[in-house]
Design a protein around this motif. Structure first.
Motif, mmCIF file in Angstrom:
data_model
loop_
_atom_site.group_PDB
_atom_site.id
_atom_site.type_symbol
_atom_site.label_atom_id
_atom_site.label_comp_id
_atom_site.label_asym_id
_atom_site.label_seq_id
_atom_site.Cartn_x
_atom_site.Cartn_y
_atom_site.Cartn_z
ATOM 1 N N HIS A 143 0.839 -1.215 0.047
ATOM 2 C CA HIS A 143 0.095 -0.034 0.081
ATOM 3 C C HIS A 143 1.024 1.375 -0.182
ATOM 4 N N PHE A 144 0.713 2.115 -0.895
ATOM 5 C CA PHE A 144 1.453 3.275 -1.116
ATOM 6 C C PHE A 144 0.673 4.631 -0.851
ATOM 7 N N PRO A 145 1.226 5.438 -0.217
ATOM 8 C CA PRO A 145 2.539 5.628 0.219
ATOM 9 C C PRO A 145 3.060 4.838 1.731
ATOM 10 N N TRP A 146 2.175 4.150 2.204
ATOM 11 C CA TRP A 146 2.581 3.468 3.344
ATOM 12 C C TRP A 146 3.868 2.738 3.408
ATOM 13 N N ASP A 147 4.037 2.038 2.308
ATOM 14 C CA ASP A 147 5.247 0.993 2.063
ATOM 15 C C ASP A 147 6.240 1.655 1.194
ATOM 16 N N ALA A 148 6.203 3.070 1.096
ATOM 17 C CA ALA A 148 7.264 3.756 0.169
ATOM 18 C C ALA A 148 8.488 3.420 0.820
ATOM 19 N N THR A 149 9.386 3.189 -0.214
ATOM 20 C CA THR A 149 11.018 3.144 0.107
ATOM 21 C C THR A 149 11.824 3.574 -1.014
ATOM 22 N N SER A 150 12.997 3.350 -0.793
ATOM 23 C CA SER A 150 14.143 4.068 -1.940
ATOM 24 C C SER A 150 14.320 3.421 -2.995
ATOM 25 N N ASP A 151 14.386 2.017 -2.832
ATOM 26 C CA ASP A 151 14.784 1.209 -3.891
ATOM 27 C C ASP A 151 13.804 0.013 -4.140
ATOM 28 N N TYR A 152 13.052 -0.001 -5.094
ATOM 29 C CA TYR A 152 12.175 -1.109 -5.327
ATOM 30 C C TYR A 152 12.616 -2.197 -5.892
ATOM 31 N N ALA A 153 13.668 -2.099 -6.686
ATOM 32 C CA ALA A 153 14.328 -3.469 -7.232
ATOM 33 C C ALA A 153 14.937 -4.125 -5.802
ATOM 34 N N ALA A 154 15.522 -3.305 -4.947
ATOM 35 C CA ALA A 154 16.047 -4.144 -3.687
ATOM 36 C C ALA A 154 14.864 -4.861 -2.951
ATOM 37 N N LEU A 155 13.698 -4.106 -2.808
ATOM 38 C CA LEU A 155 12.836 -4.585 -2.304
ATOM 39 C C LEU A 155 12.336 -6.047 -2.730
ATOM 40 N N ARG A 156 12.296 -5.648 -4.099
ATOM 41 C CA ARG A 156 11.750 -7.027 -4.759
ATOM 42 C C ARG A 156 12.697 -8.259 -4.455
ATOM 43 N N GLU A 157 14.033 -8.096 -4.609
ATOM 44 C CA GLU A 157 14.940 -8.861 -4.064
ATOM 45 C C GLU A 157 14.879 -9.491 -2.861
ATOM 46 N N VAL A 158 14.636 -8.605 -1.791
ATOM 47 C CA VAL A 158 14.521 -9.141 -0.274
ATOM 48 C C VAL A 158 13.299 -9.935 -0.283
ATOM 49 N N ALA A 159 12.325 -9.472 -0.775
ATOM 50 C CA ALA A 159 10.985 -10.386 -0.812
ATOM 51 C C ALA A 159 11.195 -11.584 -1.782
ATOM 52 N N ALA A 160 12.006 -11.854 -2.592
ATOM 53 C CA ALA A 160 12.155 -13.190 -3.232
ATOM 54 C C ALA A 160 13.110 -14.201 -2.339
ATOM 55 N N LYS A 161 14.078 -13.325 -1.572
ATOM 56 C CA LYS A 161 14.732 -14.089 -0.809
ATOM 57 C C LYS A 161 14.034 -14.967 0.186
ATOM 58 N N HIS A 162 12.970 -14.128 0.746
ATOM 59 C CA HIS A 162 11.761 -14.682 1.596
ATOM 60 C C HIS A 162 10.951 -15.621 0.937
ATOM 61 N N GLY A 163 11.187 -15.577 -0.381
ATOM 62 C CA GLY A 163 10.339 -16.820 -1.073
ATOM 63 C C GLY A 163 8.916 -15.945 -1.431
ATOM 64 N N LEU A 164 8.826 -14.567 -1.449
ATOM 65 C CA LEU A 164 7.515 -14.015 -1.485
ATOM 66 C C LEU A 164 7.620 -13.018 -2.858
ATOM 67 N N ALA A 165 6.374 -12.816 -3.511
ATOM 68 C CA ALA A 165 6.280 -11.886 -4.525
ATOM 69 C C ALA A 165 5.203 -11.017 -4.243
ATOM 70 N N PHE A 166 5.029 -10.066 -5.130
ATOM 71 C CA PHE A 166 3.893 -8.873 -4.837
ATOM 72 C C PHE A 166 2.633 -9.062 -5.750
ATOM 73 N N ASP A 167 1.644 -9.081 -5.136
ATOM 74 C CA ASP A 167 0.359 -9.008 -5.741
ATOM 75 C C ASP A 167 -0.147 -7.639 -6.202
ATOM 76 N N ALA A 168 -1.314 -7.137 -6.164
ATOM 77 C CA ALA A 168 -1.940 -5.857 -6.427
ATOM 78 C C ALA A 168 -1.269 -4.739 -5.613
ATOM 79 N N VAL A 169 -0.972 -3.607 -6.257
ATOM 80 C CA VAL A 169 -0.556 -2.358 -5.335
ATOM 81 C C VAL A 169 -1.880 -1.761 -4.900
ATOM 82 N N ASN A 170 -1.803 -1.126 -3.889
ATOM 83 C CA ASN A 170 -2.907 -0.201 -3.506
ATOM 84 C C ASN A 170 -2.600 0.981 -3.486
#
Ligand code: LRH
Ligand code: MN
Length: 431
Positions: free
Chosen positions: A101-128
């Motif tokens: 949910h944005f901007p609640w989850d705003a961060t500086s590097d979304y590519a890095a965020l995607r990597e961190v999520a992938a390391k946790h075995g997670l992907a992203f569904d719909a953005v709000n």
């Protein structure tokens, strides 16, 4: 010191203590199901393939307009939230995606965020998107609306925010944008309800035009709150008509808590499927209003009836049937991780029960106007305790036979309370 996470050893030990009992219960259930012509192992595989998205705003303690009582080890930022989402998926193996949910989850590097999520075995569904709160230094206030605001500049600001959310979502690998607006009025006469809808549609056309080819936009209707006289997108009819007008990428999202009491939500689901406009769900439960209570905690039979319509649609091969499943809850008095795990399990339960409905017998009873016979076909499935199959699905997918007991045995929350110093935050509000 690395952050604490639940070890495989503890998980294996907790499972080992329960395995024999599970095998007995599973054997008994699959024997009973096979007498009904149902393959228990096939059902278990279907449950293993079921997934629902966790709302990032659901892993922290929720609140109401009166107050919020944060618990120990609250997630401080999105990375803590992902850690908690990973813990949920580790134990229940049914929540491989996260809905941010944005901007609640705003961060500086979304590519890095995607990597961190992938390391946790997670992907992203719909953005709000969020045009129901004013952000610090925001030029135009959303007090009197956003995408339907009377002032073009405020609408343009809200449109730009949604387009920013799409850009973020593309970096995260999302394929959909959920748009819920708080726009509406508190007094008769305060708003021209037709012109407000027209302004909304004009704004949504610009947002739809910015969608990548393979994306969808979910229109989320809500009867009331925070507007208490009229809401611009108040019901499924308005949402459906708007989605029709906006084109094939626009679909309707059903938040179970966004209807008047006693509304037949499973029929709304059937209608949206019939017209090819069911985009997805925000699952939760409610007794009065948009209570955002744990899924299946108030009306489990209604949840089963929703899944009964979804399985009926799938069996019929309904056109464009690809609903997105997401939770949207507020955990005000429980450990959010426990509530989210149990809610995912209640969804699996409703799904499994809907899968064991004897559909030929149901159709026969319906064709014969055998009202009770037809009803009892649904009740037979609903009253089947599928718990052993849900537990076996978790075990075979590498999860916990008893997620809540295993989570509590791990002391995860206590460890997080040490790792995550409490953050001072305003008291009231849902997050
Ligand atoms: C509105 C809603 C919407 C979210 C919000 C957190 O009530 O259901 O889906 O954006 O809750
Ligand atoms: Mn919602």
């Amino acid at each position: 010191m690395t952050d604490f996470s639940i070890s495989e050893d503890l998980l294996q030990a907790e499972n080992a203590a329960r395995k024999m009992a599970l095998d007995e219960d599973y054997a008994a259930l699959t024997r009973a199901l096979s007498r009904r012509g149902i393959d228990g192992d096939a059902l278990t595989r279907s449950i293993m393939a079921f997934g629902v998205a966790i709302p990032t705003w659901g892993v922290g303690t929720g609140g109401t307009r009166f107050a919020r009582f944060p618990g120990p080890g609250e997630p401080r930022h999105l990375f803590d939230k992902l850690e908690d989402c990973a813990t949920i998926h580790h134990l229940v193996r049914a929540t491989p995606t996260v809905s941010p949910h944005f901007p609640w989850d705003a961060t500086s590097d979304y590519a890095a965020l995607r990597e961190v999520a992938a390391k946790h075995g997670l992907a992203f569904d719909a953005v709000n998107s969020n045009t129901f709160q004013d952000q610090p230094n925001q030029e135009h206030s959303y007090k009197f609306g956003s995408l339907s605001h009377v002032e073009p500049a405020a609408r343009a600001q809200a449109i730009a925010h949604n387009i920013d959310c799409i850009a973020i979502g593309r970096q995260l690998g999302s394929k959909a944008l959920t748009v819920w607006i708080a726009d509406g009025s508190n007094f008769a006469g305060q708003s021209n309800m037709t012109l407000a809808l027209d302004r909304y549609l004009d704004s949504m056309r610009e947002i739809c035009a910015a969608l990548p080819a393979d994306w969808r936009v979910f229109l989320e209707h809500k009867l009331y709150e925070p507007a208490f006289y009229s809401s611009v997108i108040s019901d499924w009819g308005t949402s459906f008509a708007a989605a029709q007008e906006l084109g094939p990428k626009a679909q309707c999202l059903v938040d179970l808590g966004h209807h008047a009491p006693n509304v037949n939500i499973e029929q709304i689901v059937a209608r949206l499927v019939r017209f090819g406009k069911l985009g997805g769900f925000h699952f939760n439960d409610s007794k009065y209003g948009d209570d955002d209570l744990d899924t299946g905690s108030v009306e489990p039979f209604r949840l089963f009836l929703v899944f009964n319509e979804l399985i009926d649609a799938r069996m019929r091969g309904a056109d464009g049937f690809a609903p997105a499943y997401m939770l949207d809850q507020s955990h005000n008095v429980t450990d959010p991780i426990e509530s989210l795990m149990q809610s995912a399990i209640e969804l699996q339960r409703a799904y499994a029960q809907a899968l064991i409905v004897d559909r030929p017998a149901l159709a026969e009873a319906q064709a014969a106007n055998d009202a009770l016979g037809a009803h009892l076909e649904l009740k037979r499935a609903y009253t089947t305790d599928v718990s052993p199959i849900l537990a076996m699905a978790r075990l075979r997918a590498g999860g916990a036979i008893a997620p809540i007991e295993t989570y509590r045995a791990s002391g995860y929350r206590k460890h997080k309370a040490k790792e995550r110093p409490p953050v001072a935050r305003t008291s009231a509000g849902i997050v």
